[in-house]
Design an enzyme around this catalytic site. Structure first.
Site, PDB file in Angstrom:
ATOM      1  N   PRO A 130       0.823  -1.199   0.100  1.00  0.00           N
ATOM      2  CA  PRO A 130      -0.092  -0.010  -0.083  1.00  0.00           C
ATOM      3  C   PRO A 130       0.711   1.241   0.085  1.00  0.00           C
ATOM      4  O   PRO A 130       1.816   1.312   0.754  1.00  0.00           O
ATOM      5  CB  PRO A 130      -0.784   0.021   1.234  1.00  0.00           C
ATOM      6  CG  PRO A 130      -0.825  -1.315   1.537  1.00  0.00           C
ATOM      7  CD  PRO A 130       0.288  -2.086   1.163  1.00  0.00           C
ATOM      8  N   ASN A 131       0.472   2.268  -0.606  1.00  0.00           N
ATOM      9  CA  ASN A 131       0.854   3.666  -0.755  1.00  0.00           C
ATOM     10  C   ASN A 131       2.255   3.800  -1.629  1.00  0.00           C
ATOM     11  O   ASN A 131       2.765   4.719  -1.970  1.00  0.00           O
ATOM     12  CB  ASN A 131       1.012   4.477   0.566  1.00  0.00           C
ATOM     13  CG  ASN A 131      -0.320   4.394   1.258  1.00  0.00           C
ATOM     14  OD1 ASN A 131      -1.136   5.003   0.587  1.00  0.00           O
ATOM     15  ND2 ASN A 131      -0.749   3.915   2.361  1.00  0.00           N
TER      16      ASN A 131
ATOM     17  N   ARG B  34       4.935  10.886  -2.437  1.00  0.00           N
ATOM     18  CA  ARG B  34       4.669  10.784  -1.109  1.00  0.00           C
ATOM     19  C   ARG B  34       5.855  10.879  -0.093  1.00  0.00           C
ATOM     20  O   ARG B  34       6.779  10.389  -0.259  1.00  0.00           O
ATOM     21  CB  ARG B  34       4.440   9.295  -1.204  1.00  0.00           C
ATOM     22  CG  ARG B  34       4.057   8.925   0.355  1.00  0.00           C
ATOM     23  CD  ARG B  34       3.656   7.274   0.630  1.00  0.00           C
ATOM     24  NE  ARG B  34       3.351   6.868   2.045  1.00  0.00           N
ATOM     25  CZ  ARG B  34       3.620   5.791   2.466  1.00  0.00           C
ATOM     26  NH1 ARG B  34       4.167   4.878   2.092  1.00  0.00           N
ATOM     27  NH2 ARG B  34       3.160   5.506   3.777  1.00  0.00           N
TER      28      ARG B  34
ATOM     29  N   TYR C  70      10.631   9.195   1.884  1.00  0.00           N
ATOM     30  CA  TYR C  70      11.054   8.007   0.952  1.00  0.00           C
ATOM     31  C   TYR C  70      11.867   8.439  -0.194  1.00  0.00           C
ATOM     32  O   TYR C  70      11.980   7.540  -1.137  1.00  0.00           O
ATOM     33  CB  TYR C  70       9.667   7.823   0.485  1.00  0.00           C
ATOM     34  CG  TYR C  70       8.581   7.192   1.667  1.00  0.00           C
ATOM     35  CD1 TYR C  70       9.005   5.860   2.305  1.00  0.00           C
ATOM     36  CD2 TYR C  70       7.588   8.045   2.266  1.00  0.00           C
ATOM     37  CE1 TYR C  70       8.110   5.321   3.290  1.00  0.00           C
ATOM     38  CE2 TYR C  70       6.749   7.369   3.240  1.00  0.00           C
ATOM     39  CZ  TYR C  70       7.239   6.210   3.735  1.00  0.00           C
ATOM     40  OH  TYR C  70       6.331   5.650   4.889  1.00  0.00           O
TER      41      TYR C  70
ATOM     42  N   ASN D 208       8.413  -5.160  -0.259  1.00  0.00           N
ATOM     43  CA  ASN D 208       8.076  -4.101   0.594  1.00  0.00           C
ATOM     44  C   ASN D 208       6.647  -4.122   0.771  1.00  0.00           C
ATOM     45  O   ASN D 208       5.772  -3.636   0.207  1.00  0.00           O
ATOM     46  CB  ASN D 208       8.778  -2.926  -0.244  1.00  0.00           C
ATOM     47  CG  ASN D 208       8.633  -1.728   0.706  1.00  0.00           C
ATOM     48  OD1 ASN D 208       7.910  -1.881   1.660  1.00  0.00           O
ATOM     49  ND2 ASN D 208       9.311  -0.424   0.485  1.00  0.00           N
TER      50      ASN D 208
ATOM     51  N   ALA E 121       2.887  -0.539   5.148  1.00  0.00           N
ATOM     52  CA  ALA E 121       2.301  -0.771   6.561  1.00  0.00           C
ATOM     53  C   ALA E 121       2.060  -2.121   6.849  1.00  0.00           C
ATOM     54  O   ALA E 121       1.841  -2.414   8.014  1.00  0.00           O
ATOM     55  CB  ALA E 121       1.414   0.056   6.542  1.00  0.00           C
TER      56      ALA E 121
ATOM     57  N   ASP F  26       1.027 -15.151   5.899  1.00  0.00           N
ATOM     58  CA  ASP F  26       0.536 -16.753   5.423  1.00  0.00           C
ATOM     59  C   ASP F  26       0.994 -16.943   4.175  1.00  0.00           C
ATOM     60  O   ASP F  26       1.606 -18.162   3.991  1.00  0.00           O
ATOM     61  CB  ASP F  26      -0.963 -16.910   5.850  1.00  0.00           C
ATOM     62  CG  ASP F  26      -1.210 -16.820   7.223  1.00  0.00           C
ATOM     63  OD1 ASP F  26      -0.315 -16.949   8.195  1.00  0.00           O
ATOM     64  OD2 ASP F  26      -2.548 -16.829   7.718  1.00  0.00           O
TER      65      ASP F  26
ATOM     66  N   GLU G 226      12.829  -8.983   2.523  1.00  0.00           N
ATOM     67  CA  GLU G 226      11.975  -7.643   3.091  1.00  0.00           C
ATOM     68  C   GLU G 226      12.667  -6.474   2.941  1.00  0.00           C
ATOM     69  O   GLU G 226      13.980  -6.415   3.268  1.00  0.00           O
ATOM     70  CB  GLU G 226      11.398  -8.002   4.419  1.00  0.00           C
ATOM     71  CG  GLU G 226      10.369  -6.853   4.758  1.00  0.00           C
ATOM     72  CD  GLU G 226       9.724  -7.010   6.133  1.00  0.00           C
ATOM     73  OE1 GLU G 226       9.293  -6.106   6.712  1.00  0.00           O
ATOM     74  OE2 GLU G 226       9.860  -8.200   6.524  1.00  0.00           O
TER      75      GLU G 226
ATOM     76  N   HIS H 273      12.624  -1.979   3.054  1.00  0.00           N
ATOM     77  CA  HIS H 273      11.901  -0.945   3.389  1.00  0.00           C
ATOM     78  C   HIS H 273      12.928   0.322   2.963  1.00  0.00           C
ATOM     79  O   HIS H 273      14.055   0.356   3.103  1.00  0.00           O
ATOM     80  CB  HIS H 273      11.371  -0.963   4.896  1.00  0.00           C
ATOM     81  CG  HIS H 273      10.701  -1.892   5.331  1.00  0.00           C
ATOM     82  ND1 HIS H 273       9.341  -1.557   5.073  1.00  0.00           N
ATOM     83  CD2 HIS H 273      10.765  -3.013   5.827  1.00  0.00           C
ATOM     84  CE1 HIS H 273       8.522  -2.706   5.782  1.00  0.00           C
ATOM     85  NE2 HIS H 273       9.685  -3.522   5.899  1.00  0.00           N
ATOM     86  N   LEU H 274      12.379   1.374   2.305  1.00  0.00           N
ATOM     87  CA  LEU H 274      13.046   2.595   1.922  1.00  0.00           C
ATOM     88  C   LEU H 274      13.610   3.143   3.042  1.00  0.00           C
ATOM     89  O   LEU H 274      14.580   3.902   3.180  1.00  0.00           O
ATOM     90  CB  LEU H 274      12.023   3.541   1.160  1.00  0.00           C
ATOM     91  CG  LEU H 274      11.841   2.899  -0.140  1.00  0.00           C
ATOM     92  CD1 LEU H 274      10.575   3.496  -0.929  1.00  0.00           C
ATOM     93  CD2 LEU H 274      12.967   2.937  -1.107  1.00  0.00           C
ATOM     94  N   SER H 275      12.702   3.580   4.051  1.00  0.00           N
ATOM     95  CA  SER H 275      13.210   4.183   5.402  1.00  0.00           C
ATOM     96  C   SER H 275      13.747   3.189   6.406  1.00  0.00           C
ATOM     97  O   SER H 275      13.377   1.985   6.386  1.00  0.00           O
ATOM     98  CB  SER H 275      12.097   5.120   5.797  1.00  0.00           C
ATOM     99  OG  SER H 275      11.043   4.374   6.427  1.00  0.00           O
TER     100      SER H 275
ATOM    101  N   ARG I  93      11.879   5.456  13.144  1.00  0.00           N
ATOM    102  CA  ARG I  93      10.614   6.201  12.938  1.00  0.00           C
ATOM    103  C   ARG I  93       9.627   5.855  14.251  1.00  0.00           C
ATOM    104  O   ARG I  93      10.152   5.457  15.284  1.00  0.00           O
ATOM    105  CB  ARG I  93       9.800   5.745  11.790  1.00  0.00           C
ATOM    106  CG  ARG I  93      10.727   6.240  10.559  1.00  0.00           C
ATOM    107  CD  ARG I  93      10.304   6.129   9.155  1.00  0.00           C
ATOM    108  NE  ARG I  93       8.989   6.735   9.015  1.00  0.00           N
ATOM    109  CZ  ARG I  93       8.133   6.412   8.147  1.00  0.00           C
ATOM    110  NH1 ARG I  93       8.326   5.369   7.156  1.00  0.00           N
ATOM    111  NH2 ARG I  93       7.136   7.117   7.948  1.00  0.00           N
TER     112      ARG I  93
ATOM    113  N   ARG J 185       6.270   1.154  14.187  1.00  0.00           N
ATOM    114  CA  ARG J 185       6.936   0.605  12.925  1.00  0.00           C
ATOM    115  C   ARG J 185       7.955  -0.302  13.346  1.00  0.00           C
ATOM    116  O   ARG J 185       8.413  -0.977  12.377  1.00  0.00           O
ATOM    117  CB  ARG J 185       7.216   1.676  11.927  1.00  0.00           C
ATOM    118  CG  ARG J 185       6.171   2.641  11.494  1.00  0.00           C
ATOM    119  CD  ARG J 185       6.865   3.811  10.553  1.00  0.00           C
ATOM    120  NE  ARG J 185       5.906   4.579  10.269  1.00  0.00           N
ATOM    121  CZ  ARG J 185       5.074   4.715   9.179  1.00  0.00           C
ATOM    122  NH1 ARG J 185       5.053   3.851   8.723  1.00  0.00           N
ATOM    123  NH2 ARG J 185       4.297   5.735   9.168  1.00  0.00           N
TER     124      ARG J 185
END
Length: 144
Positions: free
Chosen positions: A10-11, A18, A23, A73, A76, A86, A97, A99-101, A106, A110
């Protein structure tokens, strides 16, 4: 041609506009091109999937059994994406996995990923370069 699954949650479809202070300014298309360039010398292509709905991401994981590995990625969904977890538990190939940040720099909510314990590895906080590093790692992990 073998494919690498590039799964974004999402997003992430609005990257570039964004919260660029968090990001960065790279778009998802930029990241897809970066990963494609990294894996192309091996003869791999990229199967990019970005969805804002967890169910659609679950479907993409189920449909991705024929891929060689995945970069995920979850956005959230790392926090409470139990159905995605699952699906990834049943994914038969290595996945990383990303994540950009730096999620641990943060908000506290998170700081825990329900997916990370299943991942082959985790990269966070390096911006788009994290995707490139994940692609390099999968190139090393997957035998042809």
């Amino acid at each position: 041609m073998r494919e690498l699954l590039l799964l974004n949650g999402p997003n992430l479809g609005i990257l570039g506009r964004r919260e660029p202070e968090v990001y960065g300014t790279a778009t998802l298309a930029d990241i897809e091109a970066l990963v494609s360039a990294e894996v192309a010398p091996r003869g791999w292509s990229v199967r990019p999937v970005q969805r804002d709905c967890e169910g659609a991401l679950v479907g993409a994981v189920h449909d991705g059994d024929d891929t060689v590995g995945a970069i995920v990625n979850p956005g959230a969904l790392m926090i409470a994406g139990w159905s995605l977890r699952d699906a990834l538990a049943n994914y038969p190939h290595p996945w990383i996995e990303v994540h950009l940040s730096n999620v641990w720099a943060r908000e506290r909510f998170r700081h825990e990923s329900v997916l990370a314990p299943l991942a082959t590895g985790l990269i966070a906080g390096l911006g788009p370069a994290g995707y490139r590093l994940a692609a390099r790692a999968l190139l090393d992990l997957v035998a042809d």
